[in-house]
Design a protein around this motif. Structure first.
Motif, short mmCIF file in Angstrom:
data_model
loop_
_atom_site.label_atom_id
_atom_site.label_comp_id
_atom_site.label_asym_id
_atom_site.label_seq_id
_atom_site.Cartn_x
_atom_site.Cartn_y
_atom_site.Cartn_z
N LEU A 43 -30.34 -19.07 -25.22
CA LEU A 43 -29.17 -18.85 -26.05
C LEU A 43 -27.90 -18.83 -25.20
CD1 LEU A 43 -30.53 -15.98 -28.33
CD2 LEU A 43 -30.48 -18.44 -28.85
N VAL A 44 -26.77 -18.93 -25.90
CA VAL A 44 -25.45 -18.71 -25.29
C VAL A 44 -24.93 -17.41 -25.88
CG1 VAL A 44 -23.13 -19.63 -24.94
CG2 VAL A 44 -25.10 -21.19 -25.11
N ARG A 45 -24.68 -16.42 -25.01
CA ARG A 45 -24.38 -15.08 -25.50
C ARG A 45 -23.15 -14.49 -24.83
NH1 ARG A 45 -28.30 -11.08 -24.42
NH2 ARG A 45 -29.43 -12.26 -22.84
N VAL A 46 -22.55 -13.55 -25.54
CA VAL A 46 -21.49 -12.68 -25.02
C VAL A 46 -22.03 -11.26 -25.10
CG1 VAL A 46 -19.15 -11.81 -25.38
CG2 VAL A 46 -19.67 -14.24 -25.81
N THR A 47 -21.94 -10.49 -24.03
CA THR A 47 -22.45 -9.12 -24.05
C THR A 47 -21.39 -8.15 -23.52
OG1 THR A 47 -23.44 -9.33 -21.84
CG2 THR A 47 -24.85 -9.81 -23.72
N ASN A 48 -21.35 -6.96 -24.14
CA ASN A 48 -20.51 -5.87 -23.66
C ASN A 48 -19.04 -6.27 -23.52
OD1 ASN A 48 -22.24 -3.30 -22.05
ND2 ASN A 48 -23.32 -5.00 -23.02
N PHE A 49 -18.57 -7.13 -24.42
CA PHE A 49 -17.18 -7.55 -24.33
C PHE A 49 -16.33 -6.59 -25.15
CE2 PHE A 49 -13.34 -9.93 -25.15
CZ PHE A 49 -13.08 -10.47 -23.90
N ALA A 50 -15.43 -5.87 -24.47
CA ALA A 50 -14.65 -4.81 -25.10
C ALA A 50 -13.35 -5.35 -25.69
CB ALA A 50 -14.34 -3.71 -24.09
N ILE A 51 -13.05 -4.89 -26.91
CA ILE A 51 -11.79 -5.23 -27.55
C ILE A 51 -11.20 -3.96 -28.15
CG2 ILE A 51 -12.40 -7.62 -28.07
CD1 ILE A 51 -13.01 -6.71 -30.95
N SER A 52 -9.91 -3.99 -28.40
CA SER A 52 -9.24 -2.86 -29.05
C SER A 52 -9.42 -2.95 -30.57
CB SER A 52 -7.75 -2.89 -28.70
OG SER A 52 -7.15 -4.08 -29.21
N LEU A 53 -8.98 -1.92 -31.29
CA LEU A 53 -9.05 -1.95 -32.75
C LEU A 53 -8.29 -3.13 -33.33
CD1 LEU A 53 -8.58 1.82 -33.68
CD2 LEU A 53 -10.68 0.48 -33.87
N ASP A 54 -7.21 -3.53 -32.66
CA ASP A 54 -6.43 -4.66 -33.15
C ASP A 54 -6.84 -5.96 -32.49
OD1 ASP A 54 -5.37 -3.47 -30.86
OD2 ASP A 54 -3.28 -3.87 -31.37
N GLY A 55 -7.99 -5.98 -31.82
CA GLY A 55 -8.60 -7.24 -31.42
C GLY A 55 -8.19 -7.82 -30.08
N TYR A 56 -7.56 -7.01 -29.23
CA TYR A 56 -7.14 -7.53 -27.92
C TYR A 56 -8.21 -7.25 -26.86
CZ TYR A 56 -2.52 -8.18 -29.92
OH TYR A 56 -1.48 -8.60 -30.71
N GLY A 57 -8.49 -8.27 -26.04
CA GLY A 57 -9.46 -8.13 -24.96
C GLY A 57 -8.84 -7.74 -23.64
N ALA A 58 -7.52 -7.76 -23.55
CA ALA A 58 -6.77 -7.34 -22.35
C ALA A 58 -5.34 -7.11 -22.77
CB ALA A 58 -6.85 -8.39 -21.25
N GLY A 59 -4.65 -6.28 -22.00
CA GLY A 59 -3.24 -6.07 -22.24
C GLY A 59 -2.40 -7.08 -21.47
N GLU A 60 -1.13 -6.76 -21.29
CA GLU A 60 -0.24 -7.65 -20.54
C GLU A 60 0.86 -6.82 -19.87
OE1 GLU A 60 2.79 -8.92 -24.17
OE2 GLU A 60 1.23 -10.33 -23.59
#
Length: 210
Positions: free
Chosen positions: A3-20
């Motif tokens: 399979l092709v998988r994504v694991t343990n990828f953290a996002i905020s409540l509003d869907g951001y995976g990183a800030g800026e």
């Protein structure tokens, strides 16, 4: 079938995976390490062996290769530093062939512990084909960041995602969901809420006849 998988990828409540803005001093921008505290907490002595720990332990299980975006390998501009070897020291945590997508590829970088970084300037589908050949009978992990995950999902190349939705609002940064309207029609979605407040989302691609 692998399979092709994504694991343990953290996002905020509003869907951001990183800030800026992301930088050498702030790899996740103004988010700092807040998106990842749930995992760090499971490593502490005496930590509960609960939902967060169970999901966290699946991070690297069953993978034979990883694909990541340029910003996961280094801060903006790392391509100009021939001595840059990634964020993780000489023994990165991947222990597999790892493919870095960049418009400025360089020679492979062999590290300790079984990780070799390969630098590709190619389409997601072509990069995945290369990674799948290296992975053999094991799965390929799409490791991030959010732009890379979003691109592979939009291209229909991901079979399963585990997302850890952390109870905080970033307001700005790199958005995972942008352009993925109707994703619930393509994936079966389940959720589990941990005592920490983290919502673990499991998205499994629906079969064509489902």
């Amino acid at each position: 079938m692998p399979l092709v998988r994504v694991t343990n990828f953290a996002i905020s409540l509003d869907g951001y995976g990183a800030g800026e803005p992301q930088s050498l001093e702030a790899p996740f921008g103004h988010a700092g390490m807040k998106l990842h505290e749930w995992r760090f907490a499971t490593w502490r002595p005496g930590a509960p062996n609960g939902v967060d720990a169970l999901f966290g332990r699946q991070y690297d299980v069953g993978f034979g290769a990883e694909i990541m975006g340029a910003n996961k390998f280094g801060p903006p501009g790392w391509q100009d530093d021939p001595d840059w070897r990634g964020w993780w020291g000489e023994d990165p945590p991947f222990h597999t062939p790892t493919y870095v997508l960049t418009h400025r590829p360089r020679e492979p970088l062999e590290m300790e512990g079984g990780t070799t970084f390969h630098f590709l300037s190619t389409s997601p589908a072509d990069a995945l084909a290369i990674a799948q050949e290296a992975a053999g009978d094991l799965d390929v992990r799409i490791g991030g960041g959010a732009t890379t995950v979003r691109t592979f999902v939009a291209a229909g190349l991901v079979d399963h995602l585990h997302l850890a939705m952390v109870p905080l609002v970033l307001g700005r940064g790199t958005l995972l969901w942008e352009g993925l309207e109707g994703l619930e029609e393509q994936f079966h979605i389940e959720s589990v809420v941990a005592p920490s407040g983290v919502v673990h989302l499991s998205l499994t691609r629906r079969s064509p006849d489902a």
